[in-house]
Write a protein that holds these residues in place. Sequence first.
Motif, PDB file in Angstrom:
ATOM      1  N   ALA A 102       0.834  -1.204   0.000  1.00 40.92           N
ATOM      2  CA  ALA A 102       0.000   0.000   0.000  1.00 40.92           C
ATOM      3  C   ALA A 102       0.867   1.252   0.000  1.00 40.92           C
ATOM      4  CB  ALA A 102      -0.939  -0.011   1.209  1.00 40.92           C
ATOM      5  N   ARG A 103       1.929   1.259   0.812  1.00 36.80           N
ATOM      6  CA  ARG A 103       2.821   2.419   0.846  1.00 36.80           C
ATOM      7  C   ARG A 103       3.558   2.576  -0.483  1.00 36.80           C
ATOM      8  NH1 ARG A 103       3.941   0.367   6.071  1.00 36.80           N
ATOM      9  NH2 ARG A 103       5.848  -0.624   5.323  1.00 36.80           N
ATOM     10  N   ALA A 104       4.026   1.446  -1.037  1.00 40.45           N
ATOM     11  CA  ALA A 104       4.809   1.512  -2.266  1.00 40.45           C
ATOM     12  C   ALA A 104       3.996   2.030  -3.446  1.00 40.45           C
ATOM     13  CB  ALA A 104       5.391   0.133  -2.581  1.00 40.45           C
ATOM     14  N   HIS A 105       2.692   1.776  -3.441  1.00 45.35           N
ATOM     15  CA  HIS A 105       1.857   2.171  -4.575  1.00 45.35           C
ATOM     16  C   HIS A 105       0.968   3.372  -4.253  1.00 45.35           C
ATOM     17  CE1 HIS A 105       2.901  -1.235  -7.220  1.00 45.35           C
ATOM     18  NE2 HIS A 105       3.036  -1.905  -6.086  1.00 45.35           N
ATOM     19  N   GLY A 106       1.266   4.048  -3.134  1.00 41.07           N
ATOM     20  CA  GLY A 106       0.558   5.272  -2.822  1.00 41.07           C
ATOM     21  C   GLY A 106      -0.920   5.108  -2.606  1.00 41.07           C
ATOM     22  N   THR A 107      -1.328   4.024  -1.949  1.00 38.40           N
ATOM     23  CA  THR A 107      -2.750   3.790  -1.708  1.00 38.40           C
ATOM     24  C   THR A 107      -2.926   3.286  -0.287  1.00 38.40           C
ATOM     25  OG1 THR A 107      -4.721   2.670  -2.566  1.00 38.40           O
ATOM     26  CG2 THR A 107      -2.651   1.442  -2.657  1.00 38.40           C
ATOM     27  N   SER A 108      -4.038   2.673   0.011  1.00 39.58           N
ATOM     28  CA  SER A 108      -4.292   2.180   1.364  1.00 39.58           C
ATOM     29  C   SER A 108      -4.574   0.689   1.348  1.00 39.58           C
ATOM     30  CB  SER A 108      -5.487   2.914   1.994  1.00 39.58           C
ATOM     31  OG  SER A 108      -6.680   2.522   1.365  1.00 39.58           O
ATOM     32  N   VAL A 109      -4.455   0.094   2.516  1.00 42.08           N
ATOM     33  CA  VAL A 109      -4.749  -1.336   2.654  1.00 42.08           C
ATOM     34  C   VAL A 109      -6.208  -1.611   2.284  1.00 42.08           C
ATOM     35  CG1 VAL A 109      -4.985  -3.221   4.327  1.00 42.08           C
ATOM     36  CG2 VAL A 109      -2.955  -1.770   4.360  1.00 42.08           C
ATOM     37  N   LYS A 110      -7.113  -0.714   2.680  1.00 44.56           N
ATOM     38  CA  LYS A 110      -8.539  -0.920   2.397  1.00 44.56           C
ATOM     39  C   LYS A 110      -8.800  -0.967   0.896  1.00 44.56           C
ATOM     40  CE  LYS A 110     -13.129   0.812   3.531  1.00 44.56           C
ATOM     41  NZ  LYS A 110     -13.904   1.848   4.249  1.00 44.56           N
ATOM     42  N   VAL A 111      -8.107  -0.083   0.156  1.00 45.58           N
ATOM     43  CA  VAL A 111      -8.287  -0.080  -1.299  1.00 45.58           C
ATOM     44  C   VAL A 111      -7.810  -1.401  -1.892  1.00 45.58           C
ATOM     45  CG1 VAL A 111      -7.468   0.968  -3.440  1.00 45.58           C
ATOM     46  CG2 VAL A 111      -8.201   2.416  -1.557  1.00 45.58           C
ATOM     47  N   LEU A 112      -6.649  -1.887  -1.459  1.00 43.50           N
ATOM     48  CA  LEU A 112      -6.131  -3.156  -1.977  1.00 43.50           C
ATOM     49  C   LEU A 112      -7.057  -4.314  -1.613  1.00 43.50           C
ATOM     50  CD1 LEU A 112      -2.282  -2.810  -1.316  1.00 43.50           C
ATOM     51  CD2 LEU A 112      -3.547  -2.365  -3.416  1.00 43.50           C
ATOM     52  N   GLN A 113      -7.614  -4.275  -0.406  1.00 47.28           N
ATOM     53  CA  GLN A 113      -8.541  -5.339   0.002  1.00 47.28           C
ATOM     54  C   GLN A 113      -9.773  -5.353  -0.892  1.00 47.28           C
ATOM     55  OE1 GLN A 113      -8.976  -4.110   4.081  1.00 47.28           O
ATOM     56  NE2 GLN A 113      -7.612  -5.688   4.845  1.00 47.28           N
ATOM     57  N   GLU A 114     -10.300  -4.172  -1.242  1.00 51.79           N
ATOM     58  CA  GLU A 114     -11.500  -4.124  -2.070  1.00 51.79           C
ATOM     59  C   GLU A 114     -11.195  -4.489  -3.520  1.00 51.79           C
ATOM     60  OE1 GLU A 114     -13.490  -0.422  -1.680  1.00 51.79           O
ATOM     61  OE2 GLU A 114     -13.986  -0.719   0.434  1.00 51.79           O
ATOM     62  N   LEU A 115     -10.049  -4.049  -4.023  1.00 47.54           N
ATOM     63  CA  LEU A 115      -9.689  -4.377  -5.402  1.00 47.54           C
ATOM     64  C   LEU A 115      -9.513  -5.873  -5.602  1.00 47.54           C
ATOM     65  CD1 LEU A 115      -7.124  -1.585  -6.382  1.00 47.54           C
ATOM     66  CD2 LEU A 115      -9.429  -1.884  -7.261  1.00 47.54           C
ATOM     67  N   ASN A 116      -9.070  -6.579  -4.542  1.00 49.95           N
ATOM     68  CA  ASN A 116      -8.752  -7.992  -4.673  1.00 49.95           C
ATOM     69  C   ASN A 116      -9.725  -8.891  -3.927  1.00 49.95           C
ATOM     70  OD1 ASN A 116      -5.889  -8.018  -6.067  1.00 49.95           O
ATOM     71  ND2 ASN A 116      -5.842  -6.344  -4.593  1.00 49.95           N
TER      72      ASN A 116
END
Length: 283
Positions: A102-116
Amino acid sequence: MRASPGESQADRLWSVASLVVMFVLSLVCGVLLAVHGPSESSSLEVRPTPTPVPVPQIPHGPVMPEPVRGAPKKPAGSGTGTGTATVEKITLRPGDTLYALARAHGTSVKVLQELNDLGTSALVYAGDALGVPTDPESAQPQMGLPENDPSESDPPMKKDPKKEAPKSRAKPVVAFARAQLGKPYVWGGTGPRGYDCSGLVMRAWEKAGVQLPRTTWGQVKAGRATTRGKLVPGDLIISNNGGHVQLYIGDGKVIHAPGKGRTVTTAPLPDPSGVDSYRHITP
């Protein structure tokens, strides 16, 4: 019955016939009245026939609300704060965590959880494909460290001489562990040529005069329980359902003997979701 003088036989027959006829008529009238009763047609009120009211048909089953027209649809695969961001698939490597990605791609854990479609889980595995947003503008609202990153949730604390004491007493423990870097993993090994995870930790704490149990199953009960935010050098991190132990050396790092075919090495603190216990050892 005697006929009166002057009354002929015909007159007498006519009188008898009249009486019979009158009797029969009265009898017939009595029977008709008994069957039909008196006529009440004159006293009855004629009421208009009511007009039937149509009854609305109620459908079977639950009544579903009508859809709201004009409501915008959420784009498929778009998480909170990502809008219509494009998604890039990356292959996870050993040591990758959802928080670091999340830090490396400038986003949040919540966004990654929803995308995947991960729900609330933060578990990811090496070799898996993970979708990350590639649109900087859509990811901008989520820039920065995720608030729920347990590895960095504790604010920096001022140094307390009393709390620094365990660090100094564990100094020989950490120094011994560092001296073993690069030595091979040996199942059941306690050195000096090779170690398994619990053998390395046991020998390291011997340098501080503390005798720990030989196996992880015993070490999980050693010392006292502590928390991730209160770890100090020398503390133990038990994972893999009690089957693996690592030695905390400070700065978010551990030294451990990871397994067959590998060597004693340093590594980041494991993801908190995989940790069974944190143990503080008192010298």
